[in-house]
Design a protein around this motif. Structure first.
Motif, PDB file in Angstrom:
ATOM      1  N   LEU A  55       1.210  -1.684  -0.148  1.00 17.81           N
ATOM      2  CA  LEU A  55       0.328   0.299   0.232  1.00 17.81           C
ATOM      3  C   LEU A  55       1.096   1.357   0.348  1.00 17.81           C
ATOM      4  N   GLY A  56       1.985   1.271   0.266  1.00 17.98           N
ATOM      5  CA  GLY A  56       2.831   1.904   0.208  1.00 17.98           C
ATOM      6  C   GLY A  56       4.158   2.259  -0.509  1.00 17.98           C
ATOM      7  N   SER A  57       3.943   1.469  -1.597  1.00 20.18           N
ATOM      8  CA  SER A  57       4.705   1.971  -3.216  1.00 20.18           C
ATOM      9  C   SER A  57       3.570   2.061  -3.884  1.00 20.18           C
ATOM     10  N   GLY A  58       4.592   2.278  -4.693  1.00 17.65           N
ATOM     11  CA  GLY A  58       3.623   2.542  -6.667  1.00 17.65           C
ATOM     12  C   GLY A  58       3.696   1.557  -7.375  1.00 17.65           C
ATOM     13  N   PHE A  88      -2.264 -13.453  -6.740  1.00 22.09           N
ATOM     14  CA  PHE A  88      -1.559 -12.192  -6.364  1.00 22.09           C
ATOM     15  C   PHE A  88      -2.635 -10.585  -7.106  1.00 22.09           C
ATOM     16  N   VAL A  89      -2.334 -11.483  -8.530  1.00 16.69           N
ATOM     17  CA  VAL A  89      -2.808 -10.511  -9.297  1.00 16.69           C
ATOM     18  C   VAL A  89      -4.494  -9.777  -9.517  1.00 16.69           C
ATOM     19  N   ALA A  90      -4.894 -11.096  -8.813  1.00 17.85           N
ATOM     20  CA  ALA A  90      -6.387 -11.167  -8.882  1.00 17.85           C
ATOM     21  C   ALA A  90      -7.123 -10.603  -7.381  1.00 17.85           C
ATOM     22  N   ARG A 100      -7.406  -5.414  -7.480  1.00 16.79           N
ATOM     23  CA  ARG A 100      -8.791  -4.380  -6.964  1.00 16.79           C
ATOM     24  C   ARG A 100      -7.963  -3.041  -6.300  1.00 16.79           C
ATOM     25  N   ARG A 101      -6.882  -2.837  -5.898  1.00 18.36           N
ATOM     26  CA  ARG A 101      -6.445  -1.958  -5.169  1.00 18.36           C
ATOM     27  C   ARG A 101      -5.345  -1.254  -5.636  1.00 18.36           C
ATOM     28  N   GLU A 116     -10.580 -10.567 -14.325  1.00 17.15           N
ATOM     29  CA  GLU A 116     -12.110 -10.225 -13.290  1.00 17.15           C
ATOM     30  C   GLU A 116     -11.741  -9.744 -12.688  1.00 17.15           C
ATOM     31  N   ASN A 117     -10.837  -8.714 -12.284  1.00 15.02           N
ATOM     32  CA  ASN A 117     -10.266  -7.793 -11.034  1.00 15.02           C
ATOM     33  C   ASN A 117      -9.811  -6.956 -11.876  1.00 15.02           C
TER      34      ASN A 117
END
Length: 657
Positions: A466-469, A516-518, A522-523, A548-549
């Protein structure tokens, strides 16, 4: 009074004494099932129970079974001389003040008090102070001078210190130091008043009773303590009145009623409606506490109902009317439907029941230590984290708390020092191994500290993701190293490097790539580099998970797509010219494999090497690149540079999709 440590020995799977240091607020016991975590809590609870189980220690059933016959032959007094639990407490200022007029002399703040129970179920308390501290306290009472204090503290026993004080008093008097001599001569009587801090048997029954009253009680709660949906109050009132030991569920009901200021018997008289109103008011107060931390469904309300039913008395064979207490939940989210408490999720049942059971002590200054056995195992991971916040931020701030767990969500890695690893070392061949309780460290048993590793990994991954690009998912550490080293070379030589915006994430194996991709797609902005012998199948699954995501399937790149000359199941190692990768392989494994030693079929070079020499660690050639960068890049092949540059261009392009 704070619990400082507990020693458990010769109890169930504990053999040799295990001293467990206890934190002043929260201590977490971490370990596998059947490791001995519950045994520690049970031993403490039996020492001085605040609720529920008042069962005694039983030498025959609870002493290590394989040693019982032998140890009892060697020591006929085994039952009285074996102390399965010894708790060590430290006195605080309030204890010192309360006991100052009861004991022969005021006890010092920080003095060690021990409470113990043996297999004969004799409960005793006694002081275990340091000799130097006792001498210093006696010197303070007698106003002994500082120089004399140092001399007396150097003695090896209290009797020796008393004898030395008499010598000092005589010499000081002869030297004309009357005041100092008087103080030194007064040390003996002061020391005798403090002797009880060193030797047992110095206190009478009234003093011991006052001392025991200061020792905290232990409140125990487990999954067996969950409230029932219905309770026979008539039966429960009879059991309470007769002093019958209550089941854990019944004890929780009694605690819930006590929170309302009533007892089971109060619901059997004509004033039942008023009692019920009091209970409803208490339930509202209790619900307010619960819903501070229960965030899954905050639209629930607790409702109490009752019923009179005919019950056959087995001893008289006559039917009797019994009053039942019914606990129901009204769900505003679903049209105010009321359902029995026992039909709700086991997570909510546990959560509410704990607050009900502990409500008696929640806002009191009663000296109670909380023992939670595997709390919240039926709660969702996020709800467990909420409960951990409650334990550390509120419960532990007012009551010392010890809990057991094997769940990663019930561990806060930021308070690593508050964790204790519990490991049963006994084996079929070595029953004497028993339980070991240690600080959590990497030297501890791997399975025991797995929840700690998982909690730490989860915390790190949350911050990392959540803290990187944008994220580039790769299979493992070798992919990460190859991409970073080759990208650095490209940048230094004016060629296309991997975009510095991409955070490379090894996902721990090609099979983890679709998940991991799924989940992360999403975020976050996610792309992936897919390689390996199952490229076609994995590539299809990963691109399906992406579409799908909300992730563009074009951002999922297969190694084989980088260059048409690569095998259809190419690995990242195939981006190197064969001679270049063989240099890394030979450095890593001390071999001398030549390109001519490999078959010419169009398969990945890794497969060719495995067929030639067997399986190997893919990361070692990557580390060889790190260790030999200057030598490697001095003669790196054009094909290697060209393929990696194409790969970087393709991966960078995925950023713009």
């Amino acid at each position: 009074m704070k619990l400082v440590a507990v020693t458990v020995q010769k109890f169930r799977n504990f053999v040799e004494p295990q001293r467990i240091e206890i934190e002043p607020d929260v201590t977490a016991l971490v370990g596998k099932n059947e490791s001995g975590k519950t045994t520690i809590l049970k031993a403490l609870h039996r020492l001085n129970p605040a609720n529920g189980d008042s069962r005694s220690f039983d030498l025959v059933t609870e002493y290590p079974r394989w040693r019982l016959a032998r140890d009892r032959r060697e020591n006929p007094d085994l039952e009285r001389e074996t102390w399965p639990v010894i708790a060590q407490f430290a006195l605080d200022q309030s204890d010192s003040d309360a006991l100052a007029d009861v004991l022969p002399a005021r006890p010092m703040v920080g003095t060690t008090l021990k409470a113990a129970k043996n297999y004969a179920n004799r409960y005793t308390v006694y002081f275990k102070a340091d000799l130097a501290d006792v001498i210093e306290a006696a010197c303070s009472d007698a106003s002994v001078g500082s120089e004399e204090v140092a001399i007396l503290k150097a003695e090896s026993s209290l009797d020796d210190a008393i004898a030395k004080s008499k010598e000092l008093a005589k010499s000081l008097k002869e030297a004309g130091e009357a005041a100092l001599a008087k103080a030194a001569s007064g040390f003996a009587s002061a020391a005798e008043r403090h002797r009880y801090l060193l030797e047992t048997g110095q206190l009478d029954e009234d003093q011991l009773t006052a001392l025991k009253a200061r020792v905290p009680k232990f409140f125990y709660f487990s999954n067996y303590s969950v409230l029932p949906g219905e309770t026979d109050l008539t039966r429960l009132a009879a059991n309470v009145g007769a002093g019958v030991a209550l089941e854990e569920q019944d004890q929780t009901v009694v605690s819930l009623l006590a929170h309302a200021g009533v007892t089971p018997a109060d619901f059997l008289d004509a004033n039942y409606d008023s009692r019920k109103a009091e209970l409803q008011a208490a339930a509202g107060d209790l619900s307010g506490e619960v819903f501070k931390y229960w965030r899954v469904n905050t639209d629930l309300a607790v409702v109490f109902g009752d019923d009179n039913v005919a019950v056959l008395n087995p001893s008289t064979n006559v039917q009797e009317n019994h009053r039942l207490l019914k606990i129901e939940l009204r769900d505003a989210r679903h049209g105010d439907v009321e359902t029995n408490f026992s039909t709700r999720s086991s997570g909510f049942q546990w959560f509410f029941s704990f607050f009900a059971a502990f409500s008696e002590y929640l806002h009191t200054s009663s000296p109670v230590i909380v023992l939670l056995d595997e709390p919240g195992t039926s709660l969702h991971g996020e709800a467990q984290k909420d409960f951990i916040d409650y334990i550390f931020m509120e419960l532990g701030a007012s009551k010392q708390t010890i809990y057991t767990t094997h769940s990663q969500f019930m561990i806060d890695p930021t308070v690593y020092e508050k964790l204790r690893a519990v490991h049963d070392k006994a084996t079929r061949e070595n029953r004497e191994g028993g339980v070991a309780v240690t600080q959590v460290s990497l030297s501890a048993d791997r399975d025991t500290i797995l929840p700690v590793e998982s909690a730490l990994g989860y915390s790190i991954s949350q911050h990392l993701f959540l803290g990187s690009g944008p994220h580039l998912a790769v299979e493992g550490s070798s992919d990460f190293i190859f991409l970073m080293r080759m990208s650095a070379y490209m940048e230094q030589n004016g060629k296309t490097p991997l975009s510095p915006k991409l955070a490379i994430i090894p996902v721990g194996g090609i099979s983890n790539m679709p998940a991991f991709v799924a989940l992360m797609g999403r975020r976050l902005k996610v792309s992936a580099l897919v390689d390996g012998a199952t490229t076609d199948a994995t590539l299809a699954r990963t691109r399906k998970a992406a579409s799908e995501n909300g992730v563009d399937p074009g951002s999922i790149v297969a190694v084989s797509e980088v260059d048409s000359k690569l095998p259809p199941t190419a690995d990242i190692e195939d981006l190197f010219a064969a001679s270049d990768y063989l240099r890394l392989y030979n450095w890593a494994f001390g071999r001398n494999v030549k390109e001519s030693d490999l078959p010419s079929m169009p398969v990945p070079i890794v497969k060719k090497l495995i067929d030639l020499h067997g399986k190997y660690d893919h990361a070692l050639p990557a580390h060889a690149l790190t260790d030999n960068q200057d030598d490697f890049f001095a003669t790196v092949k054009t094909d290697t540079v060209s393929r990696f540059e194409k790969a970087f261009e393709k991966l960078n392009q995925a950023l713009t999709i």
